[in-house]
Design a protein around this motif. Structure first.
Motif, PDB file in Angstrom:
ATOM      1  N   MET A   1       0.565  -1.086   0.353  1.00  0.00           N
ATOM      2  CA  MET A   1       0.346  -0.174   0.213  1.00  0.00           C
ATOM      3  C   MET A   1       1.342   1.365   0.618  1.00  0.00           C
ATOM      4  O   MET A   1       1.765   1.573   0.473  1.00  0.00           O
ATOM      5  N   ASP A   2       0.809   2.092  -0.810  1.00  0.00           N
ATOM      6  CA  ASP A   2       1.119   3.331  -1.101  1.00  0.00           C
ATOM      7  C   ASP A   2       0.660   4.719  -0.362  1.00  0.00           C
ATOM      8  O   ASP A   2      -0.862   4.721  -0.225  1.00  0.00           O
ATOM      9  N   TYR A   3       1.531   5.606   0.167  1.00  0.00           N
ATOM     10  CA  TYR A   3       0.597   6.461   0.913  1.00  0.00           C
ATOM     11  C   TYR A   3       2.010   7.658   0.264  1.00  0.00           C
ATOM     12  O   TYR A   3       2.624   7.865  -1.193  1.00  0.00           O
ATOM     13  N   LEU A   4       0.961   9.135  -0.012  1.00  0.00           N
ATOM     14  CA  LEU A   4       1.236   9.879  -0.143  1.00  0.00           C
ATOM     15  C   LEU A   4       2.327  11.419   0.651  1.00  0.00           C
ATOM     16  O   LEU A   4       1.222  10.641   1.891  1.00  0.00           O
ATOM     17  N   LYS A   5       3.388  11.737   1.177  1.00  0.00           N
ATOM     18  CA  LYS A   5       2.661  12.838   2.227  1.00  0.00           C
ATOM     19  C   LYS A   5       3.238  13.803   1.311  1.00  0.00           C
ATOM     20  O   LYS A   5       3.674  14.673   0.608  1.00  0.00           O
ATOM     21  N   VAL A   6       2.527  14.895   2.172  1.00  0.00           N
ATOM     22  CA  VAL A   6       1.732  16.541   2.037  1.00  0.00           C
ATOM     23  C   VAL A   6       2.533  16.870   3.090  1.00  0.00           C
ATOM     24  O   VAL A   6       2.196  16.792   3.984  1.00  0.00           O
ATOM     25  N   SER A   7       4.217  17.589   1.917  1.00  0.00           N
ATOM     26  CA  SER A   7       4.337  18.819   3.417  1.00  0.00           C
ATOM     27  C   SER A   7       4.071  20.453   2.936  1.00  0.00           C
ATOM     28  O   SER A   7       4.537  21.093   1.953  1.00  0.00           O
ATOM     29  N   PHE A   8       3.529  20.507   4.569  1.00  0.00           N
ATOM     30  CA  PHE A   8       3.198  22.116   4.135  1.00  0.00           C
ATOM     31  C   PHE A   8       4.046  22.578   5.450  1.00  0.00           C
ATOM     32  O   PHE A   8       4.439  22.304   5.845  1.00  0.00           O
ATOM     33  N   ALA A   9       4.468  24.197   4.639  1.00  0.00           N
ATOM     34  CA  ALA A   9       4.775  25.050   5.111  1.00  0.00           C
ATOM     35  C   ALA A   9       4.044  26.148   5.271  1.00  0.00           C
ATOM     36  O   ALA A   9       2.986  26.971   4.894  1.00  0.00           O
ATOM     37  N   PHE A  10       4.308  26.957   6.037  1.00  0.00           N
ATOM     38  CA  PHE A  10       3.484  28.217   7.074  1.00  0.00           C
ATOM     39  C   PHE A  10       4.822  29.284   7.049  1.00  0.00           C
ATOM     40  O   PHE A  10       5.898  29.396   7.511  1.00  0.00           O
ATOM     41  N   GLY A  11       4.562  30.952   6.744  1.00  0.00           N
ATOM     42  CA  GLY A  11       5.166  31.464   7.150  1.00  0.00           C
ATOM     43  C   GLY A  11       5.368  31.711   8.831  1.00  0.00           C
ATOM     44  O   GLY A  11       6.346  31.670   9.726  1.00  0.00           O
ATOM     45  N   GLU A  12       3.574  31.678   8.816  1.00  0.00           N
ATOM     46  CA  GLU A  12       3.832  32.251  11.054  1.00  0.00           C
ATOM     47  C   GLU A  12       1.937  31.176  10.763  1.00  0.00           C
ATOM     48  O   GLU A  12       1.494  30.740   9.867  1.00  0.00           O
ATOM     49  N   ILE A  13       2.249  30.439  12.255  1.00  0.00           N
ATOM     50  CA  ILE A  13       1.130  29.819  12.373  1.00  0.00           C
ATOM     51  C   ILE A  13       1.725  29.454  13.687  1.00  0.00           C
ATOM     52  O   ILE A  13       2.367  29.030  14.553  1.00  0.00           O
ATOM     53  N   GLU A  14       0.622  29.564  14.439  1.00  0.00           N
ATOM     54  CA  GLU A  14      -0.041  29.961  16.114  1.00  0.00           C
ATOM     55  C   GLU A  14      -0.180  27.944  15.539  1.00  0.00           C
ATOM     56  O   GLU A  14      -0.999  27.238  15.109  1.00  0.00           O
ATOM     57  N   GLU A  15      -0.480  27.406  17.235  1.00  0.00           N
ATOM     58  CA  GLU A  15      -0.679  25.582  17.481  1.00  0.00           C
ATOM     59  C   GLU A  15      -1.721  25.620  17.328  1.00  0.00           C
ATOM     60  O   GLU A  15      -1.918  24.282  16.538  1.00  0.00           O
ATOM     61  N   TYR A  16      -2.470  26.357  18.097  1.00  0.00           N
ATOM     62  CA  TYR A  16      -4.053  26.456  17.759  1.00  0.00           C
ATOM     63  C   TYR A  16      -4.511  26.383  16.359  1.00  0.00           C
ATOM     64  O   TYR A  16      -5.280  25.110  16.047  1.00  0.00           O
ATOM     65  N   GLN A  17      -3.386  26.843  15.912  1.00  0.00           N
ATOM     66  CA  GLN A  17      -4.168  26.819  13.548  1.00  0.00           C
ATOM     67  C   GLN A  17      -3.389  26.021  13.507  1.00  0.00           C
ATOM     68  O   GLN A  17      -4.122  25.210  12.524  1.00  0.00           O
ATOM     69  N   LYS A  18      -2.344  25.328  14.285  1.00  0.00           N
ATOM     70  CA  LYS A  18      -1.705  24.129  13.075  1.00  0.00           C
ATOM     71  C   LYS A  18      -2.846  22.301  13.706  1.00  0.00           C
ATOM     72  O   LYS A  18      -3.306  21.822  12.699  1.00  0.00           O
TER      73      LYS A  18
END
Length: 277
Positions: free
Chosen positions: A1-18
């Motif tokens: 079974m293959d998976y996809l890795k989606v790498s997210f990057a943010f300029g700024e992000i608060e912990e609750y937003q993440k």
């Protein structure tokens, strides 16, 4: 079974937003999340990845200005990712969680060996940690236990080690179903039954204790079914949601079905809550 890795990057992000974004990604079949320097990586089965659904989620979080890249991860490389990121974990002074490639620590009263593979539940996430703390402070001797959204079955395994007479672990993901069987064997647990499915897979029997670490929407859909198989005065522990606004929503829904709120635990904004019937 293959998976996809989606790498997210943010300029700024608060912990609750993440946390809020991760919760929404989990609702569209993303299974595992790993922090990175600029954001986090999210993993989803290739066959379940829906680009349109991802765009809808990101539109709801457009203030984050998220950038992302999609990369295919073959299953044999997935385990290497786990091994490089999975460190042993001490839940309390008497409970130690490790993988098969870590050294044994027999000085702990409860040592749990988990081979996570591609399923959720190593104890590292706040919700799993809190649920394990509840199990460690609750009398499970001679009880019949239902573990919903079992993942690796780490909660059911700990319940069995704490004296449960039988454990039913249910997960809709086939990888989790198989992982629960393998991890029960790794821990020499022979009274845990792993079932593949959702609420329809719950056997027609009564349980003393129910463990459900899933997410708010699934819990709201399944609480009525849980109550129907929970014994009078039985205990039920919920997790997989936030203190605000989710806890009040869960409590209100539970009241409709005769579940009485007792208390809750909190790590960051994640919550685990205890109810009685």
């Amino acid at each position: 079974m293959d998976y996809l890795k989606v790498s997210f990057a943010f300029g700024e992000i608060e912990e609750y937003q993440k946390d809020l974004l991760i919760a929404d990604l989990a609702d569209i079949d993303f299974e595992t999340f790993e922090d990175t320097t600029n954001g986090f990586d999210a993993f989803v089965q290739k066959s379940l990845f829906d680009h349109a659904k991802l765009d809808v989620v990101l539109a709801e979080h457009q203030s984050l200005n998220a950038n992302y890249e999609v990369e295919e991860v073959a299953s044999e490389n997935w385990n290497k990712e786990w091994e490089s990121n999975f460190s042993p974990l001490i839940i309390t002074d008497n409970c130690y969680v490790r993988a098969t490639f870590h050294e044994a620590q027999p000085q702990y009263q409860y040592e749990i060996v988990i081979d996570p593979k591609m399923s959720f539940g190593t104890g590292h996430h706040q919700t799993t940690t809190m649920m394990m703390r509840y199990i460690l402070e609750t009398d499970f001797e001679g009880t019949s236990v239902l573990d919903m959204g079992a993942g690796t079955a780490i909660l059911g395994i700990l319940a069995a080690k704490r004296g449960a007479k039988d454990v039913v672990a249910i997960d809709y993901d086939e990888v989790c179903y198989e992982s629960a069987i393998e991890n029960a064997k790794l821990n020499h647990i022979n009274n845990l039954v792993s079932l593949h499915g959702s609420k329809e897979a719950i056997p027609h029997q009564n349980f003393d204790i129910i463990l459900a670490n899933i997410n708010r929407n699934i819990l709201l859909d399944q609480i009525e079914t849980y109550v129907s198989v929970l014994k009078k005065d039985g205990l039920i522990f919920f997790s997989g949601f936030y203190e605000t606004p989710d806890l009040d929503i869960i409590k209100s829904h539970c009241e409709q079905f005769g579940l009485i709120y007792q208390n809750h635990k909190k790590i960051d904004n994640w919550v685990s809550a205890k109810f009685t019937k």
